[in-house]
Design a protein around this motif. Structure first.
Motif, PDB file in Angstrom:
ATOM      1  N   GLY A  26       0.838  -1.194   0.000  1.00  0.00           N
ATOM      2  CA  GLY A  26       0.000   0.000   0.000  1.00  0.00           C
ATOM      3  C   GLY A  26       0.873   1.244   0.000  1.00  0.00           C
ATOM      4  N   ARG A  27       0.481   2.232   0.764  1.00  0.00           N
ATOM      5  CA  ARG A  27       1.209   3.500   0.788  1.00  0.00           C
ATOM      6  C   ARG A  27       2.382   3.424   1.763  1.00  0.00           C
ATOM      7  NH1 ARG A  27      -3.328   8.239  -0.093  1.00  0.00           N
ATOM      8  NH2 ARG A  27      -4.318   7.275  -1.910  1.00  0.00           N
ATOM      9  N   THR A  28       3.334   2.595   1.440  1.00  0.00           N
ATOM     10  CA  THR A  28       4.443   2.330   2.360  1.00  0.00           C
ATOM     11  C   THR A  28       5.352   3.537   2.548  1.00  0.00           C
ATOM     12  OG1 THR A  28       5.766   1.415   0.569  1.00  0.00           O
ATOM     13  CG2 THR A  28       4.436  -0.133   1.851  1.00  0.00           C
ATOM     14  N   PHE A  29       5.279   4.500   1.622  1.00  0.00           N
ATOM     15  CA  PHE A  29       6.103   5.699   1.769  1.00  0.00           C
ATOM     16  C   PHE A  29       5.701   6.486   3.003  1.00  0.00           C
ATOM     17  CE2 PHE A  29       2.853   8.722   0.587  1.00  0.00           C
ATOM     18  CZ  PHE A  29       2.003   7.998  -0.237  1.00  0.00           C
ATOM     19  N   ARG A  30       4.502   6.186   3.527  1.00  0.00           N
ATOM     20  CA  ARG A  30       4.032   6.877   4.722  1.00  0.00           C
ATOM     21  C   ARG A  30       4.694   6.365   6.000  1.00  0.00           C
ATOM     22  NH1 ARG A  30      -2.510   7.764   4.259  1.00  0.00           N
ATOM     23  NH2 ARG A  30      -2.474   9.208   2.523  1.00  0.00           N
ATOM     24  N   LEU A  31       5.353   5.225   5.935  1.00  0.00           N
ATOM     25  CA  LEU A  31       5.903   4.628   7.141  1.00  0.00           C
ATOM     26  C   LEU A  31       7.229   5.266   7.535  1.00  0.00           C
ATOM     27  CD1 LEU A  31       5.233   0.817   6.684  1.00  0.00           C
ATOM     28  CD2 LEU A  31       4.030   2.416   8.151  1.00  0.00           C
ATOM     29  N   TYR A  32       7.311   5.727   8.765  1.00  0.00           N
ATOM     30  CA  TYR A  32       8.582   6.146   9.333  1.00  0.00           C
ATOM     31  C   TYR A  32       9.174   5.013  10.148  1.00  0.00           C
ATOM     32  CZ  TYR A  32       8.688  11.129   8.169  1.00  0.00           C
ATOM     33  OH  TYR A  32       8.767  12.328   7.514  1.00  0.00           O
ATOM     34  N   SER A  33       8.374   4.473  11.039  1.00  0.00           N
ATOM     35  CA  SER A  33       8.860   3.421  11.933  1.00  0.00           C
ATOM     36  C   SER A  33       8.047   2.150  11.749  1.00  0.00           C
ATOM     37  CB  SER A  33       8.749   3.870  13.400  1.00  0.00           C
ATOM     38  OG  SER A  33       9.498   5.030  13.637  1.00  0.00           O
ATOM     39  N   THR A  34       8.729   1.034  11.849  1.00  0.00           N
ATOM     40  CA  THR A  34       8.063  -0.271  11.864  1.00  0.00           C
ATOM     41  C   THR A  34       8.544  -1.007  13.101  1.00  0.00           C
ATOM     42  OG1 THR A  34       8.102  -0.301   9.449  1.00  0.00           O
ATOM     43  CG2 THR A  34       7.562  -2.351  10.562  1.00  0.00           C
ATOM     44  N   GLY A  56      17.763   5.199  10.040  1.00  0.00           N
ATOM     45  CA  GLY A  56      18.417   3.899  10.170  1.00  0.00           C
ATOM     46  C   GLY A  56      18.713   3.523  11.601  1.00  0.00           C
ATOM     47  N   ILE A  57      17.810   3.871  12.523  1.00  0.00           N
ATOM     48  CA  ILE A  57      18.040   3.603  13.941  1.00  0.00           C
ATOM     49  C   ILE A  57      17.089   2.523  14.439  1.00  0.00           C
ATOM     50  CG2 ILE A  57      18.980   5.875  14.438  1.00  0.00           C
ATOM     51  CD1 ILE A  57      16.256   6.704  15.510  1.00  0.00           C
ATOM     52  N   THR A  58      17.488   1.888  15.516  1.00  0.00           N
ATOM     53  CA  THR A  58      16.704   0.803  16.102  1.00  0.00           C
ATOM     54  C   THR A  58      16.507   1.030  17.589  1.00  0.00           C
ATOM     55  OG1 THR A  58      18.709  -0.507  16.493  1.00  0.00           O
ATOM     56  CG2 THR A  58      17.536  -0.893  14.421  1.00  0.00           C
ATOM     57  N   ARG A  59      15.546   0.299  18.115  1.00  0.00           N
ATOM     58  CA  ARG A  59      15.276   0.350  19.551  1.00  0.00           C
ATOM     59  C   ARG A  59      14.798  -1.028  19.967  1.00  0.00           C
ATOM     60  NH1 ARG A  59      11.242   4.673  22.682  1.00  0.00           N
ATOM     61  NH2 ARG A  59      11.570   3.827  24.787  1.00  0.00           N
ATOM     62  N   SER A  63      14.810  -6.907  27.515  1.00  0.00           N
ATOM     63  CA  SER A  63      14.780  -8.366  27.637  1.00  0.00           C
ATOM     64  C   SER A  63      15.223  -9.094  26.372  1.00  0.00           C
ATOM     65  CB  SER A  63      13.383  -8.832  28.036  1.00  0.00           C
ATOM     66  OG  SER A  63      12.433  -8.459  27.063  1.00  0.00           O
ATOM     67  N   VAL A  64      15.298  -8.399  25.234  1.00  0.00           N
ATOM     68  CA  VAL A  64      15.700  -9.067  23.990  1.00  0.00           C
ATOM     69  C   VAL A  64      17.026  -8.553  23.441  1.00  0.00           C
ATOM     70  CG1 VAL A  64      13.266  -9.417  23.426  1.00  0.00           C
ATOM     71  CG2 VAL A  64      14.527  -7.539  22.335  1.00  0.00           C
ATOM     72  N   LYS A  65      17.599  -7.540  24.087  1.00  0.00           N
ATOM     73  CA  LYS A  65      18.867  -6.995  23.605  1.00  0.00           C
ATOM     74  C   LYS A  65      19.938  -8.082  23.591  1.00  0.00           C
ATOM     75  CE  LYS A  65      18.221  -2.150  24.930  1.00  0.00           C
ATOM     76  NZ  LYS A  65      18.625  -1.055  25.844  1.00  0.00           N
ATOM     77  N   GLY A  66      20.667  -8.139  22.484  1.00  0.00           N
ATOM     78  CA  GLY A  66      21.707  -9.149  22.336  1.00  0.00           C
ATOM     79  C   GLY A  66      21.202 -10.467  21.787  1.00  0.00           C
ATOM     80  N   ARG A  67      19.893 -10.630  21.744  1.00  0.00           N
ATOM     81  CA  ARG A  67      19.310 -11.877  21.215  1.00  0.00           C
ATOM     82  C   ARG A  67      18.497 -11.653  19.939  1.00  0.00           C
ATOM     83  NH1 ARG A  67      15.570 -14.603  23.953  1.00  0.00           N
ATOM     84  NH2 ARG A  67      14.697 -12.779  25.037  1.00  0.00           N
ATOM     85  N   PHE A  68      17.789 -10.538  19.872  1.00  0.00           N
ATOM     86  CA  PHE A  68      16.950 -10.235  18.719  1.00  0.00           C
ATOM     87  C   PHE A  68      17.585  -9.112  17.902  1.00  0.00           C
ATOM     88  CE2 PHE A  68      12.530 -11.505  20.615  1.00  0.00           C
ATOM     89  CZ  PHE A  68      13.043 -12.727  20.975  1.00  0.00           C
ATOM     90  N   THR A  69      17.373  -9.171  16.587  1.00  0.00           N
ATOM     91  CA  THR A  69      17.865  -8.123  15.700  1.00  0.00           C
ATOM     92  C   THR A  69      16.775  -7.758  14.707  1.00  0.00           C
ATOM     93  OG1 THR A  69      20.131  -8.983  15.846  1.00  0.00           O
ATOM     94  CG2 THR A  69      19.643  -7.461  14.048  1.00  0.00           C
ATOM     95  N   ILE A  70      16.476  -6.469  14.618  1.00  0.00           N
ATOM     96  CA  ILE A  70      15.506  -5.985  13.651  1.00  0.00           C
ATOM     97  C   ILE A  70      16.266  -5.384  12.477  1.00  0.00           C
ATOM     98  CG2 ILE A  70      15.248  -3.701  14.731  1.00  0.00           C
ATOM     99  CD1 ILE A  70      12.242  -3.869  13.989  1.00  0.00           C
ATOM    100  N   ALA A 102      10.951  12.177  17.614  1.00  0.00           N
ATOM    101  CA  ALA A 102      12.359  12.420  17.926  1.00  0.00           C
ATOM    102  C   ALA A 102      13.046  11.123  18.347  1.00  0.00           C
ATOM    103  CB  ALA A 102      12.498  13.476  19.013  1.00  0.00           C
ATOM    104  N   SER A 103      12.315  10.290  19.080  1.00  0.00           N
ATOM    105  CA  SER A 103      12.824   8.966  19.424  1.00  0.00           C
ATOM    106  C   SER A 103      11.781   7.939  19.000  1.00  0.00           C
ATOM    107  CB  SER A 103      13.098   8.851  20.922  1.00  0.00           C
ATOM    108  OG  SER A 103      11.927   9.082  21.674  1.00  0.00           O
ATOM    109  N   ILE A 104      12.226   6.765  18.657  1.00  0.00           N
ATOM    110  CA  ILE A 104      11.312   5.739  18.144  1.00  0.00           C
ATOM    111  C   ILE A 104      10.262   5.412  19.203  1.00  0.00           C
ATOM    112  CG2 ILE A 104      11.121   3.390  17.293  1.00  0.00           C
ATOM    113  CD1 ILE A 104      13.979   3.566  16.332  1.00  0.00           C
ATOM    114  N   PRO A 105       8.993   5.469  18.843  1.00  0.00           N
ATOM    115  CA  PRO A 105       7.952   5.180  19.837  1.00  0.00           C
ATOM    116  C   PRO A 105       7.916   3.710  20.235  1.00  0.00           C
ATOM    117  CG  PRO A 105       6.982   5.512  17.668  1.00  0.00           C
ATOM    118  CD  PRO A 105       8.432   5.840  17.535  1.00  0.00           C
ATOM    119  N   SER A 106       7.502   3.465  21.462  1.00  0.00           N
ATOM    120  CA  SER A 106       7.449   2.100  21.982  1.00  0.00           C
ATOM    121  C   SER A 106       6.100   1.740  22.582  1.00  0.00           C
ATOM    122  CB  SER A 106       8.545   1.891  23.041  1.00  0.00           C
ATOM    123  OG  SER A 106       8.340   2.759  24.133  1.00  0.00           O
ATOM    124  N   THR A 107       5.110   2.578  22.368  1.00  0.00           N
ATOM    125  CA  THR A 107       3.782   2.251  22.875  1.00  0.00           C
ATOM    126  C   THR A 107       2.858   1.943  21.710  1.00  0.00           C
ATOM    127  OG1 THR A 107       3.161   4.574  22.916  1.00  0.00           O
ATOM    128  CG2 THR A 107       4.061   3.654  24.935  1.00  0.00           C
TER     129      THR A 107
END
Length: 124
Positions: A26-34, A56-59, A63-70, A102-107
């Motif tokens: 669809g309109r994927t150009f609208r996506l900033y964060s996934t 190009g930043i991640t968050r 509990s998953v740091k070091g185990r999961f990679t996005i 400004a920072s990747i949302p987490s909610t």
């Protein structure tokens, strides 16, 4: 509108790996964060990881740091999950936001686009 479709879930033994995929259309150009969230019955949806393509930043949740990679490639966002634990068992959802933060949302409320979910079960 944006459509998100997850795949890659399944049953794996503790210590194993899975890779989840989220294809956006669809309109994927609208996506900033996934982002990836997960949920178990009776609990709130939990933030797992997110990727913002413009910077190009991640968050990650601690509990998953070091185990999961996005990561992402074109219109697909991946979640590589290694060293899986029984407590990682959940339905995993892909979510997208078309708003810049400004920072990747987490909610969950900050992500208006959602996939249908894919089940990940980790056995002991």
């Amino acid at each position: 509108q944006v459509q998100l479709v997850e795949s890659g879930g399944g049953l794996v033994q503790a210590g194993g790996s899975l890779r989840l995929s989220c294809v956006a259309s669809g309109r994927t150009f609208r996506l900033y964060s996934t982002a990836w969230f997960r949920q178990v019955p009776g609990k709130e949806r939990e933030f797992v990881a997110a990727f913002e393509k413009s910077r190009g930043i991640t968050r990650y949740v601690d509990s998953v740091k070091g185990r999961f990679t996005i990561s992402n490639a074109q219109n697909t966002v991946y979640l590589q999950m290694n060293s899986l634990k029984v407590e990682d068992t959940a339905t995993y959802y892909c979510a997208g936001s078309g708003r810049y933060y400004a920072s990747i949302p987490s909610t969950a409320d900050e992500y208006p686009y959602w996939g249908q979910g894919t089940q990940v079960t980790v056995s002991s």
